[in-house]
Design an enzyme around this catalytic site. Structure first.
Site, mmCIF file in Angstrom:
data_model
loop_
_atom_site.group_PDB
_atom_site.id
_atom_site.type_symbol
_atom_site.label_atom_id
_atom_site.label_comp_id
_atom_site.label_asym_id
_atom_site.label_seq_id
_atom_site.Cartn_x
_atom_site.Cartn_y
_atom_site.Cartn_z
ATOM 1 N N ALA A 66 -79.205 -1.286 39.046
ATOM 2 C CA ALA A 66 -79.305 -0.889 37.639
ATOM 3 C C ALA A 66 -78.234 0.151 37.361
ATOM 4 O O ALA A 66 -77.807 0.880 38.261
ATOM 5 C CB ALA A 66 -80.691 -0.312 37.371
ATOM 6 N N GLY A 111 -81.442 -3.345 41.808
ATOM 7 C CA GLY A 111 -81.676 -4.518 40.960
ATOM 8 C C GLY A 111 -80.859 -5.726 41.407
ATOM 9 O O GLY A 111 -81.271 -6.867 41.195
ATOM 10 N N GLU A 114 -82.814 -7.267 44.031
ATOM 11 C CA GLU A 114 -84.019 -7.855 43.420
ATOM 12 C C GLU A 114 -83.698 -9.185 42.724
ATOM 13 O O GLU A 114 -84.462 -10.149 42.834
ATOM 14 C CB GLU A 114 -84.637 -6.854 42.433
ATOM 15 C CG GLU A 114 -85.209 -5.646 43.153
ATOM 16 C CD GLU A 114 -85.655 -4.549 42.196
ATOM 17 O OE1 GLU A 114 -84.778 -3.881 41.600
ATOM 18 O OE2 GLU A 114 -86.869 -4.364 42.032
ATOM 19 N N GLU A 134 -83.244 2.912 45.777
ATOM 20 C CA GLU A 134 -83.775 3.683 44.637
ATOM 21 C C GLU A 134 -84.451 4.981 45.062
ATOM 22 O O GLU A 134 -84.493 5.945 44.306
ATOM 23 C CB GLU A 134 -84.772 2.830 43.833
ATOM 24 C CG GLU A 134 -84.144 1.654 43.085
ATOM 25 C CD GLU A 134 -84.107 0.366 43.889
ATOM 26 O OE1 GLU A 134 -84.194 0.420 45.131
ATOM 27 O OE2 GLU A 134 -83.984 -0.709 43.262
#
Ligand code: COA
Length: 260
Positions: A66, A111, A114, A134
């Site tokens: 992200a 992300g 993911e 994260e």
């Protein structure tokens, strides 16, 4: 369909979506996630597309997570919406009904990892680096990572990855099953195309039924999983492609699947 942060190209039955912010290592700002949702919604509805490749521009990164600039500004309410948007994208990719191959030629972090996990299969180059860092930002995966990681690889390794933020090299990712294949960096495109062509030669409904059984059956009780499998198996028996596949075997010739 025009995009700022991604590109989408369709050629015959193959589509390629590329995350295209190479100067930011393809970090996933909100605009990118929204455009990916738009692209994958279109691909899911487009019957002319049989297989999708998802990659990152620039050769150095699939997606480095992200966008941390945006992440830094979130409050609690916005954080919930941010995670929901990521879940929407990953669920869309995972349930597209056609195989999505992640071509991971570099960083797949946060992300990025993911989204790669939401893809049907992952082909990595030996330069790939995967992880959920994260924790080092004071937070956690929010695009489904804690759940998909723990289902894809051994739970103890998933726990270690999210708690330490350790970044895995490609060979370790292969060893634990986080990626399906690792190839030399220069051969990534060839390996991904080979996999895409192989999948395009398969009967689409049977691909979809197999994906659904593996994806959804494993979250059911074993008995319900068997029931799901039997129902999907029965549906394949009603397809022309199943008649053709079995007939071709018996006639000692290649099958000519029609997607019906
Ligand atoms: N969000 C926003 N920008 C990012 C980013 C992210 N997740 N990852 C990389 N970038 C940007 C950098 O800020 C830099 O931009 P700049 O040139 O304007 O300063 C550019 O991409 C190149 O990154 P850089 O850090 O200089 O490359 P590197 O090769 O030295 O390091 C990484 C690569 C991936 C190790 C490092 O960029 C990194 O740790 N990124 C964050 C990974 C992360 O924590 N992801 C999870 C987020 S939830």
């Amino acid at each position: 369909m025009s995009f700022e942060c991604i590109t989408m190209v369709k050629k015959e039955r193959l589509a390629r979506v590329t995350i295209n912010r190479p100067d930011k290592l393809n970090a996933l700002n909100i605009k990118t996630v929204e455009e990916l949702i738009e692209a994958f919604t279109d691909l899911g509805n487009d019957d002319s597309v049989g297989v999708v490749i998802l990659d990152g521009a620039g050769g150095k990164s699939f997606a480095a997570g992200a966008d941390i600039g945006e992440l830094a500004r979130l409050d609690m309410i916005e954080g919930k919406a941010f995670a929901a948007r990521g879940h929407r994208l990953c669920n869309l990719i995972e349930n597209l009904g056609k195989p999505v191959i992640a071509a991971v030629g570099g960083f797949a972090l946060g992300g990025g990892c993911e989204i790669a996990m939401a893809c049907t299969l992952r082909v990595a180059s030996d330069k790939a680096r995967l992880g959920q860092p994260e924790i080092n930002l004071g937070t956690m995966p929010g695009y489904g990572g804690t759940q998909r990681l723990a289902r894809l690889i051994p739970r103890g390794v998933a726990m270690e990855m999210v708690l330490t933020g350790r970044i895995l090299k490609a060979d370790e990712a292969l060893q634990i099953g986080l990626v399906n294949r690792v190839v030399p960096h220069e051969q990534l495109e060839e390996a991904v195309m080979e996999m895409a062509v192989a999948l395009l030669s398969k009967p689409p409904f049977a691909l979809k039924a197999n994906m659904e059984a593996v994806l959804h059956g494993t979250d059911l009780s074993l008995e319900d999983g068997f029931r799901l499998e039997a129902n999907l198996f029965a549906m394949t028996c009603g397809t022309e492609d199943m008649k053709e596949g079995t007939k071709a075997f018996l006639e000692k010739r290649d099958a000519n699947f029609k997607g019906r």
